[in-house]
Every structure is written in C-alpha cells, then in structure tokens.
Design a protein around this motif. Structure first.
Motif, PDB file in Angstrom:
ATOM      1  N   SER A   1      27.943  27.176  30.534  1.00 43.62           N
ATOM      2  CA  SER A   1      29.052  27.120  29.600  1.00 43.62           C
ATOM      3  C   SER A   1      30.315  26.605  30.278  1.00 43.62           C
ATOM      4  CB  SER A   1      29.311  28.526  29.057  1.00 43.62           C
ATOM      5  OG  SER A   1      30.496  28.548  28.314  1.00 43.62           O
ATOM      6  N   ASP A   2      31.095  25.873  29.527  1.00 46.18           N
ATOM      7  CA  ASP A   2      32.387  25.429  30.038  1.00 46.18           C
ATOM      8  C   ASP A   2      33.455  26.493  29.795  1.00 46.18           C
ATOM      9  OD1 ASP A   2      31.359  23.010  30.854  1.00 46.18           O
ATOM     10  OD2 ASP A   2      31.889  21.983  29.001  1.00 46.18           O
ATOM     11  N   TYR A   3      33.123  27.495  29.006  1.00 43.25           N
ATOM     12  CA  TYR A   3      34.099  28.516  28.637  1.00 43.25           C
ATOM     13  C   TYR A   3      34.128  29.668  29.617  1.00 43.25           C
ATOM     14  CZ  TYR A   3      36.598  31.955  25.861  1.00 43.25           C
ATOM     15  OH  TYR A   3      37.496  32.877  25.432  1.00 43.25           O
ATOM     16  N   PHE A   4      32.966  30.139  30.056  1.00 40.70           N
ATOM     17  CA  PHE A   4      32.874  31.308  30.919  1.00 40.70           C
ATOM     18  C   PHE A   4      32.935  30.901  32.383  1.00 40.70           C
ATOM     19  CE2 PHE A   4      30.777  32.516  26.970  1.00 40.70           C
ATOM     20  CZ  PHE A   4      31.483  33.670  26.655  1.00 40.70           C
ATOM     21  N   VAL A   5      33.555  31.762  33.193  1.00 38.65           N
ATOM     22  CA  VAL A   5      33.707  31.462  34.616  1.00 38.65           C
ATOM     23  C   VAL A   5      32.411  31.668  35.393  1.00 38.65           C
ATOM     24  CG1 VAL A   5      36.175  31.928  34.660  1.00 38.65           C
ATOM     25  CG2 VAL A   5      34.568  33.780  35.155  1.00 38.65           C
ATOM     26  N   SER A   6      31.494  32.441  34.831  1.00 36.54           N
ATOM     27  CA  SER A   6      30.221  32.679  35.504  1.00 36.54           C
ATOM     28  C   SER A   6      29.184  33.111  34.467  1.00 36.54           C
ATOM     29  CB  SER A   6      30.367  33.773  36.568  1.00 36.54           C
ATOM     30  OG  SER A   6      30.553  35.041  35.956  1.00 36.54           O
ATOM     31  N   PRO A   7      27.911  33.030  34.821  1.00 34.15           N
ATOM     32  CA  PRO A   7      26.877  33.511  33.898  1.00 34.15           C
ATOM     33  C   PRO A   7      27.026  35.006  33.619  1.00 34.15           C
ATOM     34  CG  PRO A   7      25.907  32.155  35.622  1.00 34.15           C
ATOM     35  CD  PRO A   7      27.336  32.372  35.997  1.00 34.15           C
ATOM     36  N   THR A   8      27.432  35.772  34.629  1.00 30.88           N
ATOM     37  CA  THR A   8      27.617  37.220  34.447  1.00 30.88           C
ATOM     38  C   THR A   8      28.721  37.489  33.435  1.00 30.88           C
ATOM     39  OG1 THR A   8      26.889  37.605  36.713  1.00 30.88           O
ATOM     40  CG2 THR A   8      28.102  39.379  35.648  1.00 30.88           C
ATOM     41  N   ALA A   9      29.809  36.731  33.500  1.00 31.91           N
ATOM     42  CA  ALA A   9      30.899  36.910  32.538  1.00 31.91           C
ATOM     43  C   ALA A   9      30.414  36.641  31.117  1.00 31.91           C
ATOM     44  CB  ALA A   9      32.068  35.996  32.892  1.00 31.91           C
ATOM     45  N   GLU A  10      29.546  35.663  30.970  1.00 22.87           N
ATOM     46  CA  GLU A  10      29.005  35.359  29.648  1.00 22.87           C
ATOM     47  C   GLU A  10      28.115  36.496  29.147  1.00 22.87           C
ATOM     48  OE1 GLU A  10      26.872  31.674  27.258  1.00 22.87           O
ATOM     49  OE2 GLU A  10      26.996  31.611  29.445  1.00 22.87           O
ATOM     50  N   ILE A  11      27.314  37.061  30.044  1.00 19.63           N
ATOM     51  CA  ILE A  11      26.440  38.177  29.665  1.00 19.63           C
ATOM     52  C   ILE A  11      27.272  39.390  29.280  1.00 19.63           C
ATOM     53  CG2 ILE A  11      24.733  39.833  30.545  1.00 19.63           C
ATOM     54  CD1 ILE A  11      23.645  37.484  32.270  1.00 19.63           C
ATOM     55  N   VAL A  12      28.287  39.718  30.088  1.00 21.52           N
ATOM     56  CA  VAL A  12      29.149  40.867  29.781  1.00 21.52           C
ATOM     57  C   VAL A  12      29.838  40.656  28.442  1.00 21.52           C
ATOM     58  CG1 VAL A  12      31.218  42.138  30.496  1.00 21.52           C
ATOM     59  CG2 VAL A  12      29.469  41.551  32.192  1.00 21.52           C
ATOM     60  N   TYR A  13      30.320  39.465  28.194  1.00 16.96           N
ATOM     61  CA  TYR A  13      30.945  39.164  26.907  1.00 16.96           C
ATOM     62  C   TYR A  13      29.956  39.404  25.763  1.00 16.96           C
ATOM     63  CZ  TYR A  13      32.936  36.591  23.002  1.00 16.96           C
ATOM     64  OH  TYR A  13      33.413  36.248  21.760  1.00 16.96           O
ATOM     65  N   SER A  14      28.738  38.895  25.921  1.00 15.31           N
ATOM     66  CA  SER A  14      27.727  39.050  24.863  1.00 15.31           C
ATOM     67  C   SER A  14      27.439  40.520  24.597  1.00 15.31           C
ATOM     68  CB  SER A  14      26.431  38.346  25.268  1.00 15.31           C
ATOM     69  OG  SER A  14      26.652  36.961  25.410  1.00 15.31           O
ATOM     70  N   ILE A  15      27.402  41.329  25.633  1.00 12.33           N
ATOM     71  CA  ILE A  15      27.094  42.752  25.470  1.00 12.33           C
ATOM     72  C   ILE A  15      28.262  43.491  24.834  1.00 12.33           C
ATOM     73  CG2 ILE A  15      26.606  44.906  26.704  1.00 12.33           C
ATOM     74  CD1 ILE A  15      25.213  43.152  28.855  1.00 12.33           C
TER      75      ILE A  15
ATOM     76  N   PRO B   1      35.650  43.512  34.891  1.00  7.49           N
ATOM     77  CA  PRO B   1      36.376  44.695  34.415  1.00  7.49           C
ATOM     78  C   PRO B   1      35.656  45.472  33.312  1.00  7.49           C
ATOM     79  CG  PRO B   1      37.717  42.694  34.175  1.00  7.49           C
ATOM     80  CD  PRO B   1      36.417  42.286  34.745  1.00  7.49           C
ATOM     81  N   ASP B   2      34.790  44.817  32.558  1.00 11.60           N
ATOM     82  CA  ASP B   2      34.062  45.493  31.477  1.00 11.60           C
ATOM     83  C   ASP B   2      32.629  45.854  31.870  1.00 11.60           C
ATOM     84  OD1 ASP B   2      36.179  45.495  29.702  1.00 11.60           O
ATOM     85  OD2 ASP B   2      35.642  43.560  28.823  1.00 11.60           O
ATOM     86  N   ALA B   3      32.338  45.894  33.155  1.00  9.97           N
ATOM     87  CA  ALA B   3      30.972  46.190  33.611  1.00  9.97           C
ATOM     88  C   ALA B   3      30.524  47.576  33.157  1.00  9.97           C
ATOM     89  CB  ALA B   3      30.880  46.058  35.129  1.00  9.97           C
ATOM     90  N   ASP B   4      31.422  48.571  33.174  1.00  6.51           N
ATOM     91  CA  ASP B   4      31.063  49.925  32.719  1.00  6.51           C
ATOM     92  C   ASP B   4      30.652  49.920  31.245  1.00  6.51           C
ATOM     93  OD1 ASP B   4      31.450  51.424  35.075  1.00  6.51           O
ATOM     94  OD2 ASP B   4      33.611  51.533  34.722  1.00  6.51           O
ATOM     95  N   LYS B   5      31.483  49.290  30.431  1.00  2.29           N
ATOM     96  CA  LYS B   5      31.174  49.209  28.994  1.00  2.29           C
ATOM     97  C   LYS B   5      29.847  48.490  28.764  1.00  2.29           C
ATOM     98  CE  LYS B   5      35.969  48.849  27.430  1.00  2.29           C
ATOM     99  NZ  LYS B   5      36.938  47.941  26.801  1.00  2.29           N
ATOM    100  N   ALA B   6      29.656  47.401  29.485  1.00  2.00           N
ATOM    101  CA  ALA B   6      28.429  46.616  29.321  1.00  2.00           C
ATOM    102  C   ALA B   6      27.211  47.456  29.691  1.00  2.00           C
ATOM    103  CB  ALA B   6      28.490  45.353  30.173  1.00  2.00           C
ATOM    104  N   MET B   7      27.278  48.169  30.790  1.00  2.00           N
ATOM    105  CA  MET B   7      26.133  48.975  31.219  1.00  2.00           C
ATOM    106  C   MET B   7      25.848  50.085  30.208  1.00  2.00           C
ATOM    107  SD  MET B   7      23.896  48.897  33.510  1.00  2.00           S
ATOM    108  CE  MET B   7      22.459  49.843  33.078  1.00  2.00           C
ATOM    109  N   ASN B   8      26.882  50.700  29.664  1.00  2.00           N
ATOM    110  CA  ASN B   8      26.692  51.747  28.651  1.00  2.00           C
ATOM    111  C   ASN B   8      26.021  51.183  27.393  1.00  2.00           C
ATOM    112  OD1 ASN B   8      27.835  53.693  30.290  1.00  2.00           O
ATOM    113  ND2 ASN B   8      29.880  53.474  29.399  1.00  2.00           N
TER     114      ASN B   8
END
Length: 150
Positions: free
Chosen positions: A74-88, A132-139
């Motif tokens: 993606s050209d929008y997200f800084v990393s694949p992990t950021a995209e996954i966290v956003y999706s979650i 920063p939203d890793a906790d929320k994503a994991m929950n």
C-alpha cells in the motif's frame, strides 16, 4: 594570466618562482604554462576514503528505504503491520474479516482458527509490535478467535 616576462619580473630566479608556487618546471615557459593551465589536484587517500564512506552510508540508507517501500503493498500505510493493525482496530464486521483473510472455514476448523490467531499475534502482539494500537489489536484478535472457536 602569467607570462614569462611577468614571472621574471616578480621572481629573481626560476627556482624562487617554482618554490613559491610549489610547481616543478624545467623552464620559465613551462612554469607559465602550468600556472595558466593547472591540472586538477589528485585527491588523497583520506579524501577518497571519506568519499567512499559517504557513498556507503548513502547506499545503506537507500537500501533501507527501498526495503521499507517493498514491505508494503500500500502507498497509504507505512508498513504491512500498520495496515493489519488498522484493519483490526478501525474496520468492523465483514470488512474486517475480509481484510484479515477470515472465511467460514475458520469457524468450522479450530486448528485453522488457532493458526490464524497465532499468525496475527506474531505480528501485532504488544511485545513484538511497537504500534500504538497494538494492545487494542491483540484484544480484538483474541475476541475474534474466541468467537470462532465458540
């Protein structure tokens, strides 16, 4: 512009003129020619080593930039992990499940659901992910998994 006459007028001897300018020459004419058409100075080894170090640093920075750019689709997200966290965290319902690759078989096969959870946990667990939203994503991943295995 240096001429033979101007050099002879300024310096007593050819040796004095050569010493003053730090140039080797066999005659007044050769000295005047070298002063009027100087060759570029050869860089020293230290200068070349410094240039090589600068180029290596620039090369490393460019390689890192290229690797970062290739790690995301993606050209929008800084990393694949950021995209996954956003999706979650930001998506919900069918959009979230589709973005995370969840389908009906995850609800029927507990092993597949567990593998899905473990794969996502490896990417978004707060101990491994600095987002920063890793906790929320994991929950939310845990909640989705609990819903799968019921």
């Amino acid at each position: 512009m240096h001429t033979i006459a101007s050099l002879k007028k300024e310096y007593k001897t050819l040796a004095d003129a050569k010493a003053f300018h730090g140039i080797k020459a066999r005659s007044w004419a050769a000295l005047a020619d070298k002063l009027n058409n100087p060759k570029p100075a050869k860089p020293t080894i230290k200068v070349l080593q410094a240039q090589i170090a600068e180029l290596k640093a620039e090369n490393a920075a460019l390689k890192q930039l290229l690797a970062t750019a290739q790690n995301t689709d993606s050209d929008y997200f800084v990393s694949p992990t950021a995209e996954i966290v956003y999706s979650i965290v930001k998506l919900d319902g069918e959009q979230r499940l589709k973005a995370l690759g969840v389908n009906g078989s995850h609800y029927k096969d507990a092993d597949k659901a567990k593998k899905w959870r473990n794969d996502l946990a490896a990417k978004v667990h707060p101990d491994k992910c600095a987002h920063p939203d890793a906790d929320k994503a994991m929950n939310k991943v845990t909640a989705i998994y609990q819903n799968m295995v019921g």
